[in-house]
Design an enzyme around this catalytic site. Structure first.
Site, mmCIF file in Angstrom:
data_model
loop_
_atom_site.group_PDB
_atom_site.id
_atom_site.type_symbol
_atom_site.label_atom_id
_atom_site.label_comp_id
_atom_site.label_asym_id
_atom_site.label_seq_id
_atom_site.Cartn_x
_atom_site.Cartn_y
_atom_site.Cartn_z
ATOM 1 N N ASP A 27 0.978 -1.407 -0.062
ATOM 2 C CA ASP A 27 0.000 0.027 -0.112
ATOM 3 C C ASP A 27 0.865 1.191 0.057
ATOM 4 O O ASP A 27 2.014 1.024 0.763
ATOM 5 C CB ASP A 27 -1.146 -0.029 1.295
ATOM 6 C CG ASP A 27 -1.965 -0.919 1.225
ATOM 7 O OD1 ASP A 27 -2.292 -1.576 -0.098
ATOM 8 O OD2 ASP A 27 -2.751 -1.257 2.209
ATOM 9 N N TYR A 55 2.964 -9.091 8.733
ATOM 10 C CA TYR A 55 2.952 -7.813 8.936
ATOM 11 C C TYR A 55 2.510 -7.032 10.594
ATOM 12 O O TYR A 55 2.194 -7.978 11.135
ATOM 13 C CB TYR A 55 1.514 -7.427 8.110
ATOM 14 C CG TYR A 55 1.459 -7.643 6.560
ATOM 15 C CD1 TYR A 55 1.961 -6.326 5.931
ATOM 16 C CD2 TYR A 55 1.265 -8.883 6.017
ATOM 17 C CE1 TYR A 55 1.858 -6.661 4.492
ATOM 18 C CE2 TYR A 55 1.179 -8.884 4.646
ATOM 19 C CZ TYR A 55 1.565 -7.952 3.999
ATOM 20 O OH TYR A 55 1.726 -8.132 2.632
ATOM 21 N N ASP A 69 -7.880 2.639 4.934
ATOM 22 C CA ASP A 69 -7.072 3.075 5.908
ATOM 23 C C ASP A 69 -6.915 4.652 5.977
ATOM 24 O O ASP A 69 -7.971 5.360 5.673
ATOM 25 C CB ASP A 69 -5.624 2.670 4.974
ATOM 26 C CG ASP A 69 -5.415 3.517 3.682
ATOM 27 O OD1 ASP A 69 -6.289 4.240 3.579
ATOM 28 O OD2 ASP A 69 -4.581 3.055 3.055
ATOM 29 N N ARG A 162 -5.682 -4.289 5.331
ATOM 30 C CA ARG A 162 -7.053 -3.358 5.430
ATOM 31 C C ARG A 162 -8.111 -4.018 5.438
ATOM 32 O O ARG A 162 -9.223 -3.694 6.642
ATOM 33 C CB ARG A 162 -6.882 -2.523 4.273
ATOM 34 C CG ARG A 162 -5.847 -1.324 4.113
ATOM 35 C CD ARG A 162 -5.754 -0.635 3.029
ATOM 36 N NE ARG A 162 -5.382 -1.102 1.755
ATOM 37 C CZ ARG A 162 -6.035 -1.070 0.572
ATOM 38 N NH1 ARG A 162 -6.995 -0.201 0.357
ATOM 39 N NH2 ARG A 162 -5.604 -1.768 -0.607
#
Length: 239
Positions: A27, A55, A69, A162
């Site tokens: 992203d 992550y 986000d 997300r």
């Protein structure tokens, strides 16, 4: 890279191309590991990065955005005071293992050859992609300081953190959006051991980084000099 390596090039010759490819989109607001293949290394990316990704994500309870986000516009706000740490930990169990996930509208997935995110930014009507199977190897809550919560996630390819954060918010009868995302591992490459920060993007530092990663390569790496590629060849990118 050509200039750093002292390779003479002619900008008018289209056949003097050095292929560079990356091993999976991050992203725009995310940070962390992004594996890059140079020259013949582009052909090794898919095989080398077939493992899991890890992550660290920070979510925000009580707000939802159109991009899922912090870069997006707020679309919804709900109370979250009733949510406890135990509530959040119990919900995480529902998102571990083989699950179905709907990809976000703002994503690199394509419709008629264009990214969905590009179509959305132009204001075009875009239908959500159908839910698809994804795998979550592990999911744990590292910190809970309402409205913020921090997750560690290990997942397979095609997974959107997300969407996970947003789905967790819905499961808790509120809403949530991702505030920060850092990829800490991709295949055998980790943030602690292998990352090369931007201030060290020189040919010497890249060479040192490659030496450090040699043990991860399948077989003996080639030590041939940089050479040009055929103009018809393109860089490989895999998710």
């Amino acid at each position: 890279l050509f200039a750093e390596a002292g390779v003479q090039t002619n900008v008018n010759k289209r056949n003097q191309v050095l292929k560079i490819g990356h091993g999976g989109t991050l992203d725009s607001a995310a940070a962390g590991v992004l594996v890059v293949g140079i020259g013949k290394g582009t052909k090794m990316l898919r095989t080398m990065l077939s493992g899991s990704k890890k992550y660290t994500a920070i979510g925000l309870l009580g707000k939802a955005t159109d991009t899922l986000d912090a870069t997006g516009k707020i679309t919804e706000e709900k109370p979250y005071d009733q949510i406890t740490k135990r509530d959040l930990e119990n919900v995480l169990q529902k998102f571990t293992g083989d699950i179905m996930q709907v990809p976000p509208l703002y994503s690199a997935l394509k419709k008629d050859g264009e990214r969905l995110s590009t179509l959305m930014k132009r204001g075009e009507a875009v239908e959500a992609k159908p839910a698809r199977p994804v795998r979550v190897y592990s999911l744990s809550l590292q910190q809970f300081q309402p409205p913020l919560f921090t997750l560690d996630v290990e997942c397979g390819g095609g997974f959107y953190v997300r969407s996970l954060v947003s789905d967790i918010g819905k499961e808790l009868s509120t809403c949530a959006t991702m505030q920060e995302l850092t990829r800490t591992k991709q295949g055998p490459f980790t943030l602690e051991e292998h990352v090369l920060y931007e201030d060290k993007w020189t040919i010497d530092e890249i060479a040192r980084s490659l030496e450090h990663c040699t043990s991860l390569l399948p077989g003996e790496p080639s030590h041939k000099k940089l050479k040009t590629e055929h103009p018809g060849e393109t860089a490989v990118s895999c998710e």
